[in-house]
Every structure is written in C-alpha cells, then in structure tokens.
Design a protein around this motif. Structure first.
Motif, PDB file in Angstrom:
ATOM      1  N   THR A  94      31.873  42.772  38.222  1.00  0.00           N
ATOM      2  CA  THR A  94      32.655  41.570  38.555  1.00  0.00           C
ATOM      3  C   THR A  94      32.858  41.404  40.064  1.00  0.00           C
ATOM      4  O   THR A  94      32.557  42.304  40.844  1.00  0.00           O
ATOM      5  N   MET A 143      34.338  36.283  29.756  1.00  0.00           N
ATOM      6  CA  MET A 143      33.853  37.624  29.434  1.00  0.00           C
ATOM      7  C   MET A 143      34.238  38.015  28.012  1.00  0.00           C
ATOM      8  O   MET A 143      33.446  38.623  27.285  1.00  0.00           O
ATOM      9  N   LEU A 185      26.416  40.753  33.494  1.00  0.00           N
ATOM     10  CA  LEU A 185      26.493  41.715  32.408  1.00  0.00           C
ATOM     11  C   LEU A 185      25.197  42.515  32.406  1.00  0.00           C
ATOM     12  O   LEU A 185      24.104  41.941  32.364  1.00  0.00           O
ATOM     13  N   GLU A 214      34.280  47.489  32.581  1.00  0.00           N
ATOM     14  CA  GLU A 214      34.136  46.622  33.757  1.00  0.00           C
ATOM     15  C   GLU A 214      34.185  47.448  35.025  1.00  0.00           C
ATOM     16  O   GLU A 214      34.954  48.393  35.133  1.00  0.00           O
ATOM     17  N   PHE A 225      30.764  37.294  37.279  1.00  0.00           N
ATOM     18  CA  PHE A 225      30.331  38.574  36.717  1.00  0.00           C
ATOM     19  C   PHE A 225      28.848  38.552  36.380  1.00  0.00           C
ATOM     20  O   PHE A 225      28.254  37.486  36.182  1.00  0.00           O
ATOM     21  N   PHE A 243      30.211  45.109  32.474  1.00  0.00           N
ATOM     22  CA  PHE A 243      30.406  43.925  33.326  1.00  0.00           C
ATOM     23  C   PHE A 243      30.572  44.370  34.767  1.00  0.00           C
ATOM     24  O   PHE A 243      31.378  45.261  35.055  1.00  0.00           O
TER      25      PHE A 243
END
Lengths: 431, 431
Positions: A322, A238, A348, A275, A346, A320
């Motif tokens: 996850t 990431m 994006l 995230e 993940f 992100f």
C-alpha cells in the motif's frame, strides 16, 4: 427419419444395458487379437469402446471425429465403470497425422509448438482445463459482483488518442482521426460510477504496446475491472477484492478436483490478506534480503522476495502493498490525507507477482485538475473525462485483475501465454 | 471511530423508526415554508428526505452527491411509503449547473447532447435502465449457455491482416507488422469447437470500418457469439437460438416491470419462430408489396416489410430467413445438400431488422479449400485456420447476435447509439 439423440460420455454411468449414441474424438486405438479398443473423448470425459471382430477392417485414425452407437456394459477395467460395445460407427471427419502425440498425461511439446498448433493442443486434457478454469473464474467474478449490486458495463476499446496519455499505446487511423486501443477502461468505469451506476465491472480486452517479451506479459489480455462509489476509503476496495477472491476460489474448489492436482495447484487460503506499506516492503527487502528497490516501487525480484517473505511469515500467497508515492501512480490517484506525497493506493501480489493495481481515486474537479497539472498534463486533452467531475462525483475507487496473469500463477504455468487461447506478443499475431 | 453503515434506499421500506445513513444524489429540492424536501436517488431508487428548519441555510445543488442520516418515517405522500427525517447531512461532492434538466420523466435533450454528456444523461432513470437491461441480457445469455455445456472463450481482437479478407477493416501497425481489428471471432470460435471444446460462446467487441452513419450501425459493438459442434444440421442452431432468446426474455420479464412500460417495450412471445426461405421472402415482397429485392439478399426495406408481414400473419416479432445463396454468404458456409447453389444458413429478423447471421459451417478440409478457391481467395492467406480442419473437425455451426442492436429494437429506441454507453461512429470517438 428419426435422429438418434446424442448421449454424453459422463451420462453413460449407470446406463448398463442401454443403447447409446456417442459423438467425440478417437483418443487412442488398441488392438488385441481380433478385438479393438477405442478410447473415445467428448467434452465431458473419456470412455472405452469395444469393437468386435466385424470391425476388423475399419481404419480409425487417432483424433478423428466419430459417431458411435452401441450398448453400455459394466466393466472393472476402466475408472468410469462402464464401456460401450460398438454396434454402429460413422466417421464424421478423419484426422491427418498429429504434429505431436496427444495421448500422454503431459503434453510433450514446446511452448511454440503448443501455441502454433492450438487446434491440436487444446484437445489435451491438461490444456483444455486451463480454459475451462478461465471460464469458471470469469463466471464466478461476474456472479459475485452482480450479487453485490454491480452492473456489468461495456466501454469502447477504440479511444481518442491521448485519453490516457503516453507510451505503449497502439494507434490507428479512425476515419481520418488518430485513435488508440484502450490500455484500460479506467476513465469510463469511473465516469459510469459517478453517473449513477455506483458499482460497475467490465470483462474486456486491454492493449499494451510494450516491446518486452517476458513470460508475465501479453500485449492483449483480459482485464477484470471493478469500480465502486460511495466508499469510505481505499480499504473498502481492498476488502471487496479480498471477498471477491475468496468467493472465486471457493467456486473453483467446488468445480475442479483432480485437474488441479495435475498442475499442483492449491486453492489459496484467504482470510485477511496481509498488508505492507511500500516503505515497509522496501525495508524488508533491505534488511532481510540486502536488496535495494527502485524509487517508489518494487522490481520483479523484490516482488518475488516479498511474496516469499509473507508466505513464510503469514502462510499467505497474497499480500497487499500500500501507499505508493504520488510520483509513481497515475494522476487520478487519491493522495493520502496524512502524507500527500503518498497515495491511497495498493498493488496485490500473488505468489510474488503483481496481479492487481488499485486504490481510491480523486473525486473533486478542482483537486483532479491540480493533479493533472502537477503531472505536466494539459487538462484540455482530457476534458471529456474531467467534465464528469463537476456534477457531484462521489468518493470512489477500484481495481483491475489481469485474468491470464492470475490463472497462470494459480496453475503454476511457466508462461502467461499458456493462459491465453491465442496470445499476442511482439512476435505472435497468428494464429 | 465507527463508520455508519450505509443503508440503500430500497432497504428503508419497513424500517420505520430506525436511524439510517443514506448516500446518493440530490435529484430535486423543494421548499415549503421553512421545510425543504430533498428527493434523494441511489442505485436502488429514490426517497423523500425532510429537512426541517435547522437546515434552512443549507445550499444543496441538484445532483450533488451527499450523505444523509436520519430517522425513517411512515408517509402516505410517496409511493415508497416511507421518508427520512434528516438529522445529519454531509455534501460529499457538489454539482455545477447541469447541461440539461434531469428530473423530468423523459429526458428533454437531443441525441448528441445525451451522448456528449453521458456523465449526466446516465443518471436519468430511463437511460440508466438501458444499461441495466444490457447487463441482464448478457448475464442471461451467459447463464443459459453455461448451463447447456458451453465454455466462455476469449479470443484476440488484434488479428493478422487478411484473416477475414477484405473491406471494412481497421488496420494498425503491430510491431512492424500490419494487424487488423477483428470483425468477428468466427475463425477462432470454430477452431475452439473443433479442438475439443465442442460448445463455446464469446461476449466481446468487434469492429467494422464502415463509413455509413446509419441509425442501426456502430463501428464498435458487442457481438454475442455462439458456436456448437456435433450438430445434425443447421436447424440445431436455429433451435438453440430460439431457446436462448426465450430464456433471456423470460429473465428480462422477471427483473423489469415499469421500466419496460416506460419504453412501451413488450416481451416477445416466442414459441416456434416462423421460417421463410430467402426465395419465399423475396416472393412475398414481390407478390404482396410489389417490391424487388437485391440478388441473394433482402434490403432494409424488404426486411421491414417481411417483419411486418410475419407479425400480421403469425403474430411473431421474429422470423428466420433461410437458404441464402452461396454467392452472398462467407466462404465457410455449408452448401445445401439438395441444392449446392444455396447454403444451410439463416438470418434472424426481429421487428423487421436483422439481429443475427448464422448457419452450418463447412467442416472438411477438402471442401473448405475448394470453397475458399471458388471465392477467389488464396488458401495460403488462411493457413492457420485451414490447418485446423485436418484433424477431425466435427459438423458444427453457430450464430452471432449484435447486443446493442437487439437492445435498441427491444426498447424501441430511435437509434442503436442509445444502447451503447460510449458509441463509436465515423464522427464519434469522444467521450
């Protein structure tokens, strides 16, 4: 006979008084009494050319390719600051009437018209920009990774049927065997990481035989694939993607200006990308937007809303997501150490649309066999891939970016097809 | 917990006394009394690691992936000048016994063994070099052209059946229509030149369904395609390719040293590349070597002999063969002005093998129609291509280089398959 050396339009600036030979296309002709003004376009820009009385009889069709020699003059009337007083003109290739008008700032043509007449629509500045930007994006992608010790690789798109298992695969007869078109270079990029290259990337077409004709999907697109060995965990991946995107958008910012404004495209500010775990994202959708999500995933609407939520809360176009559950991720995905029902994976999202899937991969042979079996797959069908994991395969992971997808989102194009020179969908195989 | 930052092997030079954490593969283990020497390899090189008595019980299989921390020490015994005294060792992933020995200077394995076990053979320095060189070649190709105003393009490999007419095409079912895999991006690169990009290049796979299993042919390979508009004649294209090759080999020379010596590969000296018309070449073959040639072409043996002849006479590894007859060139090839039975086309031979076909293309709609018809082709089958020539198409031309072909010739590999990571031939679809 000595040939006149061609001068590019943007090279005329500051050449007042010089004789030049230009080559390009006639964008527009305007008559003012006995004088004509020709707006000439080449790959570097546009310049006004003045045709005095002696050219009165010349028939010059719009979009003809011509060679024009003359003297550069100063002018206040164009933004370039110079124009060319024509002395010699040769029509290299004349143009028939166009299927649609090209000289307006925005092209007045529907998507099908634009795509069916690419040989005309490409000539429009705004459309040309898309593909110049795409080239720069790829160049910046490649430069960043090469600089970080990645090796560009070239893996086959003709693969053994079954190699990736399953649906949405185009198949063909390959000398009596069934072959399929690669959906991704996943197995190959992993194998090359494990076999000593450590860090690899690939820029190549991938194929999805999906029947849905959405504005976000293509059946053939360019996948920007990255894979990296000797990672600590999937956050290394990431971080790498974050730095990569920063670097690419910096390059775009340095090379494009007004063109971006025409598309109302803004360079995204990337510091640390926010995230959310999938569970957290699903909770936001439930709590804030009263929306349910499919098991182990977000749907299109969910992605949009999460994108909007993060934009409002953190000012970021990127987020992100996850820790997807093992059941919705491919068999090579690394389970999470604390909770093996989840994975170190993940997606994006950019402007509320997925542009990347990535994560850490399983690197030990035993664990990988088990994972294949738990998904109901027969390891024998994947033996050439699985064998690779017997010879000291380091911890590794990677991701892929859909090139047309990110370009279309960045430029606020209405349809991903606009970011493909000759898009392929269920109905479109020509041109 | 703070992770130890990985240090690359080539970064250890000059780090005497420093603590480092290395990650890589165990190339070799050698025991000397109670001490063991581990030769560790990562993507940057190899280093000797010294394991003292306390590691006596450690079982370390060759090619295992490990993490090793220790202190850098000066040594006279290795060419690197430093070694690492091991303090901590973690086996990240152990290796099974190898299918063949990797630690010898030259790999002692047959071609099939090498290709079937890519995940092992890639690890050998000499084989790894091939793909590092390939990546650099592509990078230098791209850099040179971008610098000269070329735009990198991405055109579809799924094309409408018939688009290129004829034999040796892989076909597949594309949502009920028959599609084929592109044999070249020829039509698309021309269309993009004519539609305002002027100068384009593409780096992408192409497909040939040829049944012969020769050492020079692949059924899927990377074609380095170039096309340029507003040329004076086809010599502009030959000059461009000459400059391009000069630039690429200069980059190779600057980046590779000993690796080239291992292959006895010499950087070709390129000033002006010698030229022969096809007729002249056929005359040389007849006069000097008593060999007949096929009508309008050279055969494999003829290419070899001409290559040898030019090398002896001019010291050049390269030679352009020009002016092929219209009957043996594709329908888009520009006829020669003085002798329309011939064309303004060329092949480039390198070490007696063709690596490029190129030339000027027809750019006016009428002439192109005529040329299609004279080859017995129905213009209706090519309408999306032909239409493009109605809108002011400039004089243009281009060429394509077979990437694996030139790499295999440069490195004196015995077979073009060695220059493909996962080659595709009639019998080979796996791995």
């Amino acid at each position: 006979m000595t040939e006149k050396t061609r001068v590019l339009i943007n090279e005329c600036i500051g050449q007042e008084g010089q004789g030049v030979t230009l080559k390009g296309w006639v964008k527009k002709v305007r008559h003012l009494g006995s004088i004509s003004f020709v707006l000439l376009r080449d790959r570097t820009g546009e310049i006004q050319c003045v045709l005095e009385k002696k050219w009165a009889g010349l028939k010059l069709e719009t979009e003809s390719a011509i060679e024009l020699s003359g003297i550069v003059k100063k002018t206040q009337q164009t933004s370039l600051g110079v124009e060319v007083l024509a002395d010699e003109i040769t029509i290299l290739s004349s143009s028939a009437p166009l299927p649609f008008e090209l000289s307006k700032k925005t092209l007045n043509a529907g998507l099908d018209q634009v795509l069916n007449n690419r040989f005309v629509s490409f000539r429009h500045h705004k459309i040309n920009t898309i593909f110049k930007l795409k080239a720069l994006f790829v160049n910046a992608f490649s430069d960043f990774l090469t600089d970080k010790g990645f090796t560009q690789i070239f893996t086959p798109k003709l693969v053994s049927q079954g190699a990736e298992g399953g649906a949405n695969v185009f198949t063909l007869n390959y000398f009596g065997k069934e072959a399929s078109l690669a959906q991704s270079p996943q197995f190959y990029k992993q194998m090359m990481v494990g076999a000593g290259f450590e860090r690899v990337f690939e820029i190549a077409p991938v194929y999805r035989a999906e029947e849905h004709n959405s504005s976000r999907h293509l059946n053939e697109y360019i996948s920007l694939d990255v894979e990296m060995g000797f990672i600590e965990d999937f956050r290394d991946i990431m971080r790498l993607e974050t730095e990569l995107l920063k670097s690419i958008f910096k390059e775009i910012q340095e090379s494009f200006g007004d063109e971006l404004a025409e598309y109302k495209a803004e360079i995204p500010i990337i510091s640390e990308i926010p995230e959310l775990t999938l569970k957290e994202a699903q909770k936001v959708l439930k709590d804030v937007y009263k929306k349910d999500s499919p098991v182990g995933d977000l749907n299109t609407e969910g992605e949009k809303l999460i994108g909007r939520h993060i934009k409002e809360k953190h000012g970021s176009d990127f987020v992100f997501i996850t820790h997807y559950p093992a059941e919705t991720r491919p068999m090579y995905t690394m389970p999470n150490k604390e909770n093996p029902a989840l994975t170190d994976s993940f997606d994006l999202l950019y402007k509320g649309t997925e542009i990347t899937s990535g994560g850490q991969r399983i690197h030990t042979h035993g664990q990988l066999l088990q994972s294949f079996e738990s998904k109901g797959l027969n390891p024998k069908d994947f033996s050439s891939y699985l064998e690779a994991f017997q010879y000291g395969f380091p911890p590794h992971g990677g991701f892929a970016i859909g090139l047309e997808r990110i370009i279309y989102l960045f430029l606020n194009l209405g349809n991903v097809r606009e970011a493909s020179a000759f898009p392929r969908d269920c109905d479109r195989l020509i041109p």
